[in-house]
Design a protein around this motif. Structure first.
Motif, PDB file in Angstrom:
ATOM      1  N   THR A  94       3.384  -6.528   3.685  1.00 22.33           N
ATOM      2  CA  THR A  94       2.764  -8.112   3.877  1.00 22.33           C
ATOM      3  C   THR A  94       3.108  -8.789   2.404  1.00 22.33           C
ATOM      4  O   THR A  94       3.407  -9.942   2.513  1.00 22.33           O
ATOM      5  N   ASN A  95       3.226  -8.238   1.469  1.00 22.13           N
ATOM      6  CA  ASN A  95       3.421  -8.969   0.128  1.00 22.13           C
ATOM      7  C   ASN A  95       5.043  -9.335   0.050  1.00 22.13           C
ATOM      8  O   ASN A  95       5.245 -10.290  -0.312  1.00 22.13           O
TER       9      ASN A  95
ATOM     10  N   LEU B  68     -14.864  -5.896   6.450  1.00 23.60           N
ATOM     11  CA  LEU B  68     -14.412  -7.399   6.885  1.00 23.60           C
ATOM     12  C   LEU B  68     -12.913  -7.508   6.496  1.00 23.60           C
ATOM     13  O   LEU B  68     -12.501  -7.436   5.250  1.00 23.60           O
ATOM     14  N   TYR B  69     -12.072  -7.391   7.707  1.00 23.97           N
ATOM     15  CA  TYR B  69     -10.431  -7.645   7.327  1.00 23.97           C
ATOM     16  C   TYR B  69      -9.796  -8.308   8.346  1.00 23.97           C
ATOM     17  O   TYR B  69     -10.024  -8.458   9.402  1.00 23.97           O
ATOM     18  N   SER B  70      -8.849  -8.941   7.852  1.00 24.51           N
ATOM     19  CA  SER B  70      -7.640  -9.712   8.578  1.00 24.51           C
ATOM     20  C   SER B  70      -6.434  -9.413   8.012  1.00 24.51           C
ATOM     21  O   SER B  70      -6.473  -9.055   6.768  1.00 24.51           O
ATOM     22  N   GLY B  71      -5.373  -9.852   8.561  1.00 24.67           N
ATOM     23  CA  GLY B  71      -3.938  -9.850   7.970  1.00 24.67           C
ATOM     24  C   GLY B  71      -3.291 -11.164   7.724  1.00 24.67           C
ATOM     25  O   GLY B  71      -4.046 -11.859   7.511  1.00 24.67           O
ATOM     26  N   ILE B  72      -2.044 -11.082   7.868  1.00 22.72           N
ATOM     27  CA  ILE B  72      -1.222 -12.490   7.258  1.00 22.72           C
ATOM     28  C   ILE B  72      -0.714 -12.810   8.496  1.00 22.72           C
ATOM     29  O   ILE B  72       0.037 -14.126   8.472  1.00 22.72           O
ATOM     30  N   SER B  73      -0.666 -12.722   9.714  1.00 26.23           N
ATOM     31  CA  SER B  73       0.209 -12.876  11.169  1.00 26.23           C
ATOM     32  C   SER B  73      -0.068 -14.198  11.333  1.00 26.23           C
ATOM     33  O   SER B  73       0.911 -14.810  12.023  1.00 26.23           O
ATOM     34  N   LYS B  74      -1.245 -14.910  10.826  1.00 32.09           N
ATOM     35  CA  LYS B  74      -1.442 -16.468  11.375  1.00 32.09           C
ATOM     36  C   LYS B  74      -1.268 -17.297  10.168  1.00 32.09           C
ATOM     37  O   LYS B  74      -1.528 -18.511  10.457  1.00 32.09           O
ATOM     38  N   ILE B  75      -0.884 -16.867   8.879  1.00 30.12           N
ATOM     39  CA  ILE B  75      -0.516 -17.838   8.054  1.00 30.12           C
ATOM     40  C   ILE B  75       0.476 -18.634   8.366  1.00 30.12           C
ATOM     41  O   ILE B  75       1.744 -18.328   8.844  1.00 30.12           O
ATOM     42  N   ASN B  76       0.606 -19.796   8.406  1.00 30.99           N
ATOM     43  CA  ASN B  76       1.602 -20.688   8.822  1.00 30.99           C
ATOM     44  C   ASN B  76       2.372 -21.721   7.608  1.00 30.99           C
ATOM     45  O   ASN B  76       1.733 -21.569   6.246  1.00 30.99           O
ATOM     46  N   GLY B  77       3.136 -22.434   7.862  1.00 28.94           N
ATOM     47  CA  GLY B  77       3.953 -23.451   6.832  1.00 28.94           C
ATOM     48  C   GLY B  77       2.948 -24.155   6.275  1.00 28.94           C
ATOM     49  O   GLY B  77       2.984 -24.476   5.185  1.00 28.94           O
ATOM     50  N   GLU B  78       1.681 -24.739   7.168  1.00 28.82           N
ATOM     51  CA  GLU B  78       0.814 -25.621   6.378  1.00 28.82           C
ATOM     52  C   GLU B  78       0.036 -25.120   5.493  1.00 28.82           C
ATOM     53  O   GLU B  78      -0.248 -25.689   4.250  1.00 28.82           O
TER      54      GLU B  78
ATOM     55  N   ILE C 183      -0.558 -17.629  -1.836  1.00 32.07           N
ATOM     56  CA  ILE C 183      -1.491 -16.747  -0.969  1.00 32.07           C
ATOM     57  C   ILE C 183      -0.931 -15.212  -0.883  1.00 32.07           C
ATOM     58  O   ILE C 183       0.339 -14.974  -0.807  1.00 32.07           O
ATOM     59  N   LYS C 184      -1.979 -14.354  -1.307  1.00 34.14           N
ATOM     60  CA  LYS C 184      -1.630 -13.003  -1.141  1.00 34.14           C
ATOM     61  C   LYS C 184      -2.790 -12.098  -0.259  1.00 34.14           C
ATOM     62  O   LYS C 184      -3.659 -12.897   0.023  1.00 34.14           O
ATOM     63  N   LEU C 185      -2.250 -11.219   0.299  1.00 35.63           N
ATOM     64  CA  LEU C 185      -3.461 -10.314   1.257  1.00 35.63           C
ATOM     65  C   LEU C 185      -3.775  -9.489   0.008  1.00 35.63           C
ATOM     66  O   LEU C 185      -3.629  -8.569  -0.436  1.00 35.63           O
ATOM     67  N   ILE C 186      -5.207  -9.693  -0.032  1.00 40.79           N
ATOM     68  CA  ILE C 186      -6.125  -9.388  -1.156  1.00 40.79           C
ATOM     69  C   ILE C 186      -7.072  -8.092  -0.557  1.00 40.79           C
ATOM     70  O   ILE C 186      -7.879  -8.355   0.064  1.00 40.79           O
ATOM     71  N   ALA C 187      -7.265  -6.984  -1.109  1.00 39.10           N
ATOM     72  CA  ALA C 187      -8.284  -5.871  -0.953  1.00 39.10           C
ATOM     73  C   ALA C 187      -9.332  -6.002  -1.915  1.00 39.10           C
ATOM     74  O   ALA C 187      -8.811  -5.922  -3.044  1.00 39.10           O
ATOM     75  N   HIS C 188     -10.540  -6.187  -1.656  1.00 38.40           N
ATOM     76  CA  HIS C 188     -11.719  -6.581  -2.897  1.00 38.40           C
ATOM     77  C   HIS C 188     -12.714  -5.616  -2.417  1.00 38.40           C
ATOM     78  O   HIS C 188     -13.360  -5.509  -1.328  1.00 38.40           O
ATOM     79  N   ALA C 189     -13.347  -5.081  -3.658  1.00 32.71           N
ATOM     80  CA  ALA C 189     -14.626  -4.416  -3.469  1.00 32.71           C
ATOM     81  C   ALA C 189     -15.299  -4.710  -4.995  1.00 32.71           C
ATOM     82  O   ALA C 189     -14.603  -4.163  -6.055  1.00 32.71           O
ATOM     83  N   GLN C 190     -16.463  -4.931  -4.820  1.00 27.11           N
ATOM     84  CA  GLN C 190     -17.231  -5.287  -5.997  1.00 27.11           C
ATOM     85  C   GLN C 190     -18.692  -4.729  -5.874  1.00 27.11           C
ATOM     86  O   GLN C 190     -19.314  -5.004  -4.643  1.00 27.11           O
ATOM     87  N   LYS C 191     -19.262  -4.232  -6.784  1.00 23.63           N
ATOM     88  CA  LYS C 191     -20.797  -3.941  -6.892  1.00 23.63           C
ATOM     89  C   LYS C 191     -21.535  -5.339  -6.880  1.00 23.63           C
ATOM     90  O   LYS C 191     -21.457  -6.051  -7.848  1.00 23.63           O
TER      91      LYS C 191
ATOM     92  N   GLN D  40      -5.676 -14.655   0.738  1.00 27.05           N
ATOM     93  CA  GLN D  40      -6.570 -15.316  -0.447  1.00 27.05           C
ATOM     94  C   GLN D  40      -5.442 -16.074  -1.364  1.00 27.05           C
ATOM     95  O   GLN D  40      -4.482 -15.774  -1.435  1.00 27.05           O
ATOM     96  N   PHE D  41      -6.206 -17.199  -1.679  1.00 27.86           N
ATOM     97  CA  PHE D  41      -5.420 -18.285  -2.640  1.00 27.86           C
ATOM     98  C   PHE D  41      -5.622 -17.440  -3.839  1.00 27.86           C
ATOM     99  O   PHE D  41      -6.701 -17.063  -4.246  1.00 27.86           O
ATOM    100  N   ILE D  42      -4.670 -17.492  -4.586  1.00 34.63           N
ATOM    101  CA  ILE D  42      -4.638 -16.845  -6.024  1.00 34.63           C
ATOM    102  C   ILE D  42      -4.123 -17.929  -7.118  1.00 34.63           C
ATOM    103  O   ILE D  42      -3.137 -18.519  -6.805  1.00 34.63           O
ATOM    104  N   THR D  43      -4.638 -18.132  -8.091  1.00 31.87           N
ATOM    105  CA  THR D  43      -4.379 -18.910  -9.282  1.00 31.87           C
ATOM    106  C   THR D  43      -3.033 -18.304  -9.723  1.00 31.87           C
ATOM    107  O   THR D  43      -2.963 -17.194  -9.743  1.00 31.87           O
ATOM    108  N   LYS D  44      -2.338 -19.105 -10.455  1.00 33.15           N
ATOM    109  CA  LYS D  44      -1.172 -18.923 -11.228  1.00 33.15           C
ATOM    110  C   LYS D  44      -1.545 -17.845 -12.379  1.00 33.15           C
ATOM    111  O   LYS D  44      -0.621 -17.183 -12.668  1.00 33.15           O
TER     112      LYS D  44
END
Ligand SMILES: NC(=O)c1ccc[n+]([C@@H]2O[C@H](COP(=O)([O-])OP(=O)(O)OC[C@H]3O[C@@H](n4cnc5c(N)ncnc54)[C@H](OP(=O)(O)O)[C@@H]3O)[C@@H](O)[C@H]2O)c1
Length: 425
Positions: free
Chosen positions: A163-164, A225-235, A247-255, A268-272
């Motif tokens: 996906t990346n 809670l998960y989903s993928g990238i198949s619906k990411i579009n040009g917009e 936009i990256k597919l991010i796996a996240h876990a935090q206490k 997820q939107f990722i800053t530069k």
């Protein structure tokens, strides 16, 4: 020194029964031939299709799994097939026969984690699977060994190479989603069933394995809670570019403050400035945060024949000195539980605005409703996302904002009246 070398030379060779001669199996076969120091030989290879042309001698192949499993000379099973159900039967039979196992089959491990731990305890036989998470990044052994005293607070990263790769090609070359997926498949990065990658199942499987080694939390991947990238579009990509983000597919876990774990796998939107913004193509990246060490950033190839073979090879070598996972955190942290009691800031876009369930939001920060197309940025409770399906329907895409998790609804609640006036209820 000479005595030690002699002792090593006298040790029995690893006699390997390999299952699978596809992208990874073939690469493992090749690297073992090129690594004489490993003192390992491949005795037999289990395959499925006798009609396929192979590039090595025919008599090494068999379609009879028991020819390998019942061979008393074989002391290691390397399982690299693409069928998780058959793989589980092979791995279980091998462990029960006292044969050590190395596998890269994350779907099989995630689906049977408890049973596999139990089998290892019962038989005292090791099962290693470094190649199952982030391919060439040595993350499982690090989570297992290094973060044993300096306990982890958070892990987040890009843990699915295909996906990346797809998102990188869409962003850099303007490729359509299907074109980019085809390239990933041709390069051997994608699973045979592409839905496993693009719908986020593979990343959820890997995250569930990582949670066990990072936090001692054993859960079924479907509870994440998960989903993928198949619906990411040009917009969506244009929106990211306007925000100067990716936009990256991010796996996240935090206490969380209550000691429970908040987890998700979402685009997820990722800053530069985020290290993960520099993780492109089939690379994976994982950031850990712990009490004393603060942050570590791991990066490496997360898919492909040789990077995965490298991890398998390292596991085979580790068996030489009797390495096995101890799963200490699972025993020590019996009470660690997953929590869905947290809030996420998300951006949802839809080809038809009415597909967005505005009522589900705690707070709407921004919205756009033009010519039917719509987008909403706001805060939503994780439990609602897990229960609802409106955001999973065709034409709707949900992307987490940077720093998405918050525990309290500390966003100012917009009154339903104002939403009504804005015409979006
Ligand atoms: N590719 C990657 O980048 C990557 C990265 C990390 C982990 N992995 C994992 O590694 C494993 C292998 O992936 P791959 O990409 O190498 O798959 P692949 O190229 O599709 O190869 C699959 C192999 O499994 C064999 N096979 C399937 N069902 C079998 C059965 N019932 N009995 C015996 N052999 C059987 C196939 O036999 P035939 O040759 O006869 O068809 C083929 O050789 C999977 O669990 C995957 O998730 C892959």
């Amino acid at each position: 020194m000479l005595q030690l070398e002699n002792e090593i030379a006298q040790k029995p060779k690893h006699c390997i029964g390999l299952f699978g001669y596809g992208t990874v199996g073939k690469a493992v076969y090749d690297v073992i031939q090129k690594t004489p120091g490993l003192q390992a030989c491949i005795q037999k290879i289990g395959i499925k299709d006798t009609g396929k042309k192979r590039n090595i001698q025919d008599d090494i192949f068999t379609t009879d799994a028991f020819e390998i499993l019942n061979n008393s000379c074989i002391n290691i099973i390397v399982e690299l097939i693409d069928d998780a159900d058959v793989a589980y039967k092979i791995v279980k039979a091998a462990l029960l026969q006292g044969k050590a196992v190395v596998t890269a089959n994350k779907k099989m491990i995630a689906a049977h984690f408890n049973e596999l731990c139990q089998l290892q305890k019962q038989t005292g036989t090791p099962l290693l699977y470094e190649g199952a998470c982030c391919a060439s990044i040595p993350i499982i052994r690090n989570l297992e060994e290094y973060y044993d005293t300096d306990l982890l607070l958070k892990i987040r990263g890009i843990i699915n190479g295909s996906t990346n790769f797809i998102l990188s090609r869409m962003e850099k070359e303007g490729l359509e989603f299907t074109e980019a997926l085809l390239q990933a498949q041709q390069l051997g990065f994608a699973e045979n069933n592409p839905a496993l990658d693009i719908d986020g199942h593979d990343a959820a499987n890997k995250l569930s394995i990582l949670l066990a080694h990072a936090f001692g939390c054993v859960i079924k991947p479907e509870t994440i809670l998960y989903s993928g990238i198949s619906k990411i579009n040009g917009e969506d990509l244009r929106c990211a570019s306007q925000r100067k983000q990716k936009i990256k597919l991010i796996a996240h876990a935090q206490k969380l403050k209550n000691g429970k774990l908040a987890t998700y796998v979402l685009p997820q939107f990722i800053t530069k400035e985020d290290e993960l913004a520099g993780v492109h193509d089939e690379f994976n990246g994982l950031i850990t945060e712990s009490h004393y060490a603060d942050r570590h950033f791991f990066k490496g190839k997360g898919a492909g024949a040789l990077p995965t073979a490298a991890a398998v090879l390292s596991d085979i070598a580790a068996l030489r000195y009797g390495y096995k996972y101890e799963y200490k955190k699972i025993d020590a942290q019996k009470n660690i539980k997953l929590s869905n009691d947290y809030y996420l800031k998300v951006y949802v876009s839809a080809d038809v605005f009415s597909k967005i369930n505005c009522q589900a939001f705690e707070y709407i920060e921004e919205y756009q409703n033009q010519y039917g197309y719509g987008a909403v940025t706001g805060v939503i409770h994780a439990e609602k996302l897990l229960e609802d399906t409106w955001w999973k329907q065709s034409g709707v895409s949900l992307i987490a904002c940077p720093e998405a998790i918050t525990q309290e609804a500390d966003y100012k609640k917009i009154s339903r009246r104002s939403l009504e006036l804005a015409g979006i209820t």
